[in-house]
Design a protein around this motif. Structure first.
Motif, PDB file in Angstrom:
ATOM      1  N   GLU A   1       0.830  -1.209   0.000  1.00 17.03           N
ATOM      2  CA  GLU A   1       0.000   0.000   0.000  1.00 17.03           C
ATOM      3  C   GLU A   1       0.865   1.261   0.000  1.00 17.03           C
ATOM      4  N   ASN A   2       1.970   1.213   0.749  1.00 16.88           N
ATOM      5  CA  ASN A   2       2.870   2.369   0.797  1.00 16.88           C
ATOM      6  C   ASN A   2       3.618   2.538  -0.521  1.00 16.88           C
ATOM      7  N   LEU A   3       3.963   1.409  -1.151  1.00 23.48           N
ATOM      8  CA  LEU A   3       4.631   1.488  -2.452  1.00 23.48           C
ATOM      9  C   LEU A   3       3.701   2.105  -3.492  1.00 23.48           C
ATOM     10  N   GLU A   4       2.415   1.741  -3.421  1.00 27.51           N
ATOM     11  CA  GLU A   4       1.446   2.300  -4.374  1.00 27.51           C
ATOM     12  C   GLU A   4       1.362   3.815  -4.218  1.00 27.51           C
ATOM     13  N   LYS A   5       1.368   4.282  -2.985  1.00 24.39           N
ATOM     14  CA  LYS A   5       1.307   5.727  -2.750  1.00 24.39           C
ATOM     15  C   LYS A   5       2.534   6.420  -3.329  1.00 24.39           C
ATOM     16  N   GLU A   6       3.709   5.774  -3.175  1.00 22.55           N
ATOM     17  CA  GLU A   6       4.936   6.358  -3.712  1.00 22.55           C
ATOM     18  C   GLU A   6       4.901   6.408  -5.236  1.00 22.55           C
ATOM     19  N   ILE A   7       4.383   5.350  -5.849  1.00 19.22           N
ATOM     20  CA  ILE A   7       4.307   5.295  -7.315  1.00 19.22           C
ATOM     21  C   ILE A   7       3.330   6.347  -7.835  1.00 19.22           C
ATOM     22  N   ILE A   8       2.198   6.502  -7.131  1.00 13.34           N
ATOM     23  CA  ILE A   8       1.215   7.520  -7.533  1.00 13.34           C
ATOM     24  C   ILE A   8       1.818   8.912  -7.459  1.00 13.34           C
ATOM     25  N   ALA A   9       2.563   9.169  -6.377  1.00 24.31           N
ATOM     26  CA  ALA A   9       3.211  10.480  -6.214  1.00 24.31           C
ATOM     27  C   ALA A   9       4.225  10.705  -7.334  1.00 24.31           C
ATOM     28  N   PHE A  10       4.949   9.650  -7.705  1.00 22.16           N
ATOM     29  CA  PHE A  10       5.937   9.741  -8.790  1.00 22.16           C
ATOM     30  C   PHE A  10       5.245  10.050 -10.119  1.00 22.16           C
ATOM     31  N   LEU A  11       4.107   9.414 -10.370  1.00 20.01           N
ATOM     32  CA  LEU A  11       3.357   9.657 -11.611  1.00 20.01           C
ATOM     33  C   LEU A  11       2.832  11.088 -11.663  1.00 20.01           C
ATOM     34  N   LYS A  12       2.313  11.574 -10.526  1.00 18.66           N
ATOM     35  CA  LYS A  12       1.777  12.931 -10.492  1.00 18.66           C
ATOM     36  C   LYS A  12       2.866  13.961 -10.774  1.00 18.66           C
ATOM     37  N   ARG A  13       4.078  13.681 -10.314  1.00 16.92           N
ATOM     38  CA  ARG A  13       5.189  14.604 -10.581  1.00 16.92           C
ATOM     39  C   ARG A  13       5.567  14.602 -12.059  1.00 16.92           C
ATOM     40  N   ASN A  14       5.136  13.556 -12.766  1.00 24.50           N
ATOM     41  CA  ASN A  14       5.455  13.432 -14.190  1.00 24.50           C
ATOM     42  C   ASN A  14       4.207  13.554 -15.060  1.00 24.50           C
ATOM     43  N   GLY A  15       3.222  14.305 -14.573  1.00 27.30           N
ATOM     44  CA  GLY A  15       2.029  14.571 -15.373  1.00 27.30           C
ATOM     45  C   GLY A  15       1.051  13.415 -15.443  1.00 27.30           C
ATOM     46  N   GLY A  16       1.167  12.466 -14.530  1.00 25.91           N
ATOM     47  CA  GLY A  16       0.212  11.359 -14.486  1.00 25.91           C
ATOM     48  C   GLY A  16       0.572  10.184 -15.361  1.00 25.91           C
ATOM     49  N   LYS A  17       1.725  10.227 -16.046  1.00 23.69           N
ATOM     50  CA  LYS A  17       2.090   9.135 -16.954  1.00 23.69           C
ATOM     51  C   LYS A  17       3.602   9.020 -17.092  1.00 23.69           C
ATOM     52  N   VAL A  18       4.083   7.772 -17.183  1.00 25.13           N
ATOM     53  CA  VAL A  18       5.501   7.490 -17.447  1.00 25.13           C
ATOM     54  C   VAL A  18       5.545   6.496 -18.600  1.00 25.13           C
ATOM     55  N   ASP A  19       6.355   6.775 -19.613  1.00 20.36           N
ATOM     56  CA  ASP A  19       6.366   5.949 -20.828  1.00 20.36           C
ATOM     57  C   ASP A  19       7.299   4.738 -20.761  1.00 20.36           C
ATOM     58  N   ASN A  20       8.000   4.581 -19.651  1.00 20.18           N
ATOM     59  CA  ASN A  20       8.928   3.454 -19.528  1.00 20.18           C
ATOM     60  C   ASN A  20       8.830   2.871 -18.115  1.00 20.18           C
ATOM     61  N   LEU A  21       8.400   1.612 -18.018  1.00 24.19           N
ATOM     62  CA  LEU A  21       8.218   0.985 -16.712  1.00 24.19           C
ATOM     63  C   LEU A  21       9.532   0.860 -15.933  1.00 24.19           C
ATOM     64  N   SER A  22      10.626   0.777 -16.645  1.00 23.47           N
ATOM     65  CA  SER A  22      11.916   0.637 -15.968  1.00 23.47           C
ATOM     66  C   SER A  22      12.238   1.866 -15.120  1.00 23.47           C
ATOM     67  N   LEU A  23      11.668   3.030 -15.488  1.00 18.58           N
ATOM     68  CA  LEU A  23      11.888   4.246 -14.698  1.00 18.58           C
ATOM     69  C   LEU A  23      11.234   4.114 -13.321  1.00 18.58           C
ATOM     70  N   VAL A  24      10.083   3.444 -13.299  1.00 17.01           N
ATOM     71  CA  VAL A  24       9.390   3.223 -12.025  1.00 17.01           C
ATOM     72  C   VAL A  24      10.206   2.287 -11.146  1.00 17.01           C
ATOM     73  N   LEU A  25      10.745   1.227 -11.777  1.00 15.95           N
ATOM     74  CA  LEU A  25      11.563   0.268 -11.037  1.00 15.95           C
ATOM     75  C   LEU A  25      12.811   0.945 -10.476  1.00 15.95           C
ATOM     76  N   GLU A  26      13.435   1.810 -11.273  1.00 18.30           N
ATOM     77  CA  GLU A  26      14.614   2.545 -10.818  1.00 18.30           C
ATOM     78  C   GLU A  26      14.275   3.442  -9.628  1.00 18.30           C
ATOM     79  N   GLN A  27      13.091   4.068  -9.682  1.00 20.94           N
ATOM     80  CA  GLN A  27      12.663   4.950  -8.604  1.00 20.94           C
ATOM     81  C   GLN A  27      12.465   4.175  -7.299  1.00 20.94           C
TER      82      GLN A  27
END
Length: 331
Positions: A261-287
């Motif tokens: 649940e905490n990881l989901e919140k972090e991922i959502i925050a990361f997406l919002k900082r990038n306009g709601g979308k990331v075009d490469n899943l590996s960027l999420v994994l790196e984060q």
């Protein structure tokens, strides 16, 4: 010093010469020395026909050869001789335990009978030994695994099939997986040990883990997995554990795992900082790995980042892109 020697147990080592190779002679007695004295050292076979065991080897290891003729074709007289001797030694009351050196499942009932008499039974044989015999013993040692014979004989090779395709034959790891407890099961058992100790407010040390693993898994030995030390095996093969050295001892703890649940919140925050979308899943994994250096998908039951991300309700995966579901709805 004298008291320590008196406390060591006495064993009757009985070797099936028809079933066990001479090359394991030194390994057999090196292993039994960890448990006590080999008071009886007997080997059974038809010495008139030759069975691969040389006189020098018997003399060097003080092994007493017992001659057993093959009275009839198709009957194994050696097995019967070993069983009779084992029962005679049992009722003599002179030993604390037995070491049955064989891979023959015919000795399963003997091992069970000796244990019924409260004798400690050690089995030694090759990794081909049937499960019934290994489980009938208090402890079973795979001689070919601890001596490295499997690695010498089972190096990966390739054969060409009738269709011309190249196909790999069985490897060392595949052979080990079929004869010893999977490392994943070992790790889960250690996790249970640690959790139980933590609930009681006490730390878990490597020595305790080793003892409890040997009690739970009859054939457990770090050498079965290609390691000479338990601590090295756990460091290399058990990612859910943290090994901390304290002087000359090692303490085992569980790796801290962030709740999904905490990881989901972090991922959502990361997406919002990038306009709601990331075009490469590996960027999420790196984060995730940047914020949690010990992050491992396997700890959450996944092998792919895409499958892991699809498990969350508020985000969605399209190809190699990740976005907030609210962003999808707006479109």
């Amino acid at each position: 010093m004298e008291r320590e020697e008196e406390e060591k147990k006495h064993f009757a080592v009985l070797i099936d010469a028809d079933n066990i190779s001479e090359k394991y002679a030194s390994s057999i007695f090196n292993e039994i020395a960890d448990y006590g004295y080999a008071s009886y050292r007997r080997i059974y076979g038809n010495w008139a026909k030759g069975n691969g065991w040389k006189e020098d080897t018997l003399l060097e290891n003080s092994i007493n050869p017992i001659q057993q003729f093959n009275y009839t074709i198709g009957k194994n007289a050696t097995d019967m001789a070993m069983v009779i001797d084992a029962m005679d030694i049992l009722y003599s009351g002179k030993v604390d335990g037995f070491c049955l050196v064989t891979s023959d499942s015919d000795f399963t009932k003997l091992a069970m009978r000796l244990r019924e008499e409260q004798k400690y039974v050690i089995g030694m044989g090759e990794s081909k030994t049937p499960l019934a015999l290994t489980k009938a013993c208090n402890k079973f040692i795979h001689l070919d695994l601890i001596s490295g014979e499997v690695e010498d004989k089972s190096t990966e090779s390739v054969k060409v099939t009738g269709t011309g395709r190249r196909q790999k034959t069985s490897t060392v790891e595949e052979k080990q997986d079929s004869t010893v407890t999977p490392i994943s099961e070992i790790e889960e058992s250690i996790i249970t040990f640690v959790q139980n100790n933590e609930n009681k407010g006490k730390p878990t040390y490597l020595g305790e883990v080793g003892s409890r693993l040997c009690d739970k898994f009859i054939e457990f030995d770090a050498r079965n997995y290609g390691y000479t030390k338990l601590v090295t095996l756990l460091k290399d093969k058990c990612p859910k554990l943290v090994i901390k050295q304290e002087g000359t001892s090692y303490q085992i703890e569980l790796k801290e795992q962030t709740e999904p649940e905490n990881l989901e919140k972090e991922i959502i925050a990361f997406l919002k900082r990038n306009g709601g979308k990331v075009d490469n899943l590996s960027l999420v994994l790196e984060q995730l790995k940047k914020k949690h250096p010990n992050f491992n998908l396997n700890d959450y039951g996944y092998s792919r980042i895409s499958s892991f991300l699809r498990s969350f309700d508020k985000i969605t995966v399209h190809g190699n892109a990740l976005m907030l579901k609210e962003t999808v709805h707006k479109k």
